[in-house]
Scaffold this active site. Structure first.
Site, PDB file in Angstrom:
ATOM      1  N   ILE A 179     -16.394  -5.536 -22.722  1.00  0.00           N
ATOM      2  CA  ILE A 179     -16.995  -5.709 -21.402  1.00  0.00           C
ATOM      3  C   ILE A 179     -16.371  -6.908 -20.690  1.00  0.00           C
ATOM      4  O   ILE A 179     -16.000  -6.833 -19.511  1.00  0.00           O
ATOM      5  CB  ILE A 179     -18.520  -5.866 -21.518  1.00  0.00           C
ATOM      6  CG1 ILE A 179     -19.144  -4.581 -22.076  1.00  0.00           C
ATOM      7  CG2 ILE A 179     -19.144  -6.200 -20.168  1.00  0.00           C
ATOM      8  CD1 ILE A 179     -20.631  -4.683 -22.358  1.00  0.00           C
ATOM      9  N   HIS A 435       7.605  17.002 -22.455  1.00  0.00           N
ATOM     10  CA  HIS A 435       8.522  16.023 -21.883  1.00  0.00           C
ATOM     11  C   HIS A 435       8.674  16.242 -20.383  1.00  0.00           C
ATOM     12  O   HIS A 435       8.719  17.383 -19.929  1.00  0.00           O
ATOM     13  CB  HIS A 435       9.892  16.166 -22.560  1.00  0.00           C
ATOM     14  CG  HIS A 435      10.914  15.189 -22.065  1.00  0.00           C
ATOM     15  ND1 HIS A 435      10.897  13.865 -22.437  1.00  0.00           N
ATOM     16  CD2 HIS A 435      11.959  15.355 -21.204  1.00  0.00           C
ATOM     17  CE1 HIS A 435      11.910  13.259 -21.847  1.00  0.00           C
ATOM     18  NE2 HIS A 435      12.569  14.131 -21.097  1.00  0.00           N
TER      19      HIS A 435
END
Length: 452
Positions: A179, A435
């Site tokens: 956080i 790819h």
């Protein structure tokens, strides 16, 4: 005995709402639910959802700079916090209403009130109304923890960050967990000069060491001043802002001090201890694998139990509770091999063992790839991606996967499916690469960089 409800849920967050909905809509139960703040709980109202929207907002300056490198005549103006805050509040209201609609459509009776447990089958609302239920489910979540230091009242927490009247020029984030690190990146991206204090050696303790160092290095390169082995001794109000005096004797003035030093379960004041419900050292409600407490009619799910404090885990626990109690299917939530993501910039996605944990597990190999991703490489940025697989030598199973880079959270979700199914390194190797993508590196790493 005749009860008002078959189930009464205290807490309208993700776990409680899931349990209530399944019990009512699929289990045929009469269900009541009490929520003292706003329906949706921490995640929806003051956690994951608004935080992720702030992550998106904070990323646009970099995206606009990249656009110019790609030939677009793009220019960022100033960030309008007031506009964003208003739009954010409207979105959270929409989500809260959606939660309320879900409960109503399932047949759940909601009470906008605090509720406490009076006995094993009775809850009492804030107005004094007593309601009885065959089963009681505690799903009250957690709250931010601020240590008791001089001037602690000058700090804010993640509860208040989304409704600030204005963004400060300078901010101090105290804490080293996900956080704290996420908000350090958010504020930095929104143009706030940001410093982060952490009392430990490196931020993101508990995550893979190589991955968390990679994140920290990138955060520093992006402008966040991370100071480890540093904590706040006291906070002082001055005409210029909040003066933070550090444990090393240094001091500086900030417009905002945000504490993100952990969370505590919301179990206090519910009346549980006197009934025999066991409460742990951190305030967590102690439950068994079926989320049942020492009092057979009382159950608990989510962060208040301090098992794995993630929204999807709370949802699974709520679902398992209702499957067990109201659908006759004894079910335990699976807390093994849980994926997670840290929405820093860059993101960190992770599942399974860290390299440090794997060293205690047995012989293993580590495969890594670090590279500059095509999109930001073209734009002249120095960003680097880390891909990491940890593989057991004997079984060849992939024990852990750690990704740092754009879209890491999205990628780790898909990698998690394979790893939970027991995929081996050779399964990864046999998979044809897509790819050009970042994710293709997960299936093209052929040689271990180290092993034991």
């Amino acid at each position: 005995m005749t009860f008002d409800y078959d189930l009464f849920v205290i807490g309208g967050g993700s776990g409680g709402v899931r349990a209530a909905r399944i019990a009512a809509a699929e289990g045929g139960a009469r269900v009541g639910l009490a929520e003292e703040y706003r329906m949706g709980g921490t995640c929806v109202i003051r956690g994951c959802v608004p935080k992720k929207l702030m992550v998106y907002a904070s990323a646009y300056p970099g995206q606009i700079a990249d656009a110019r490198a790609y030939g677009w005549q793009a220019q960022a103006g100033g960030f309008d916090w007031g506009h964003f805050r208003t739009a954010l509040a409207a979105e959270l209201t929409r989500l809260e209403n959606a939660y309320r609609g879900t409960l109503k459509n399932a047949g759940v009776t909601t009470h906008d009130s605090r509720a406490v447990v009076e006995d094993a089958h009775t809850v009492r609302l804030a107005d004094g109304t007593a309601l009885t239920a065959k089963h009681i489910l505690i799903a009250t979540g957690g709250r931010p923890f601020v240590p008791d230091i001089p001037g602690a009242d000058l700090a804010v927490t993640s509860n208040e960050i989304f409704s600030l009247p204005a963004l400060p020029d300078r901010a101090l984030i105290v804490g080293g967990g996900f956080i704290a690190s996420e908000f350090a990146c958010i504020l930095n991206g929104l143009g706030v000069q940001t410093t982060q204090y952490y009392r430990g050696e490196e931020i993101l303790r508990g995550f893979d060491d190589e991955a968390r160092r990679h994140v920290a290095d990138a955060m520093r390169a992006n402008g966040v001043a991370i100071r480890c082995n540093t904590d706040v001794e006291r906070l002082e109000k001055t005409p210029q802002g909040i003066r933070a005096v550090a444990t090393d004797g240094t001091a500086d003035v900030y417009g905002l001090v945000l504490y993100a030093t952990g969370r505590r379960p919301n179990s206090a004041g519910l009346g549980l201890e006197r009934l025999g419900v066991e409460i742990g050292a951190k305030g967590e409600i102690v439950v068994d694998g079926y989320s049942q407490t020492a009092v057979p009619s009382i159950y608990a799910v989510g962060d208040v139990t301090d098992r794995i404090n993630l929204t999807p885990v709370a949802i699974r626990e709520g679902q398992a509770f209702s499957e067990t109690v109201f659908k006759g299917r004894p079910t335990q939530a699976d807390h093994d091999i849980v994926p997670s993501a840290v929405f820093t910039q860059p993101e960190l996605g992770t599942i399974g063992m860290t390299e440090e944990a794997a060293r205690d597990h047995g012989p293993a190999e580590v495969y890594t790839a670090t590279f500059r991703p095509m999109q930001t490489l073209f734009a002249g940025r120095q960003d680097r991606v880390l891909m990491k697989l940890i593989v057991a030598k004997d079984s060849r199973r992939v024990l852990g996967c750690h990704i740092v880079g754009p879209g890491a959270g999205e990628m780790i979700q898909l990698a998690a499916v394979a790893i939970r199914m027991g995929a081996t390194k050779e399964d990864f190797d046999r998979t044809v690469a897509v790819h050009p993508t970042i994710a293709e590196e997960l299936v093209t790493m052929k040689t271990p960089v180290r092993g034991w």
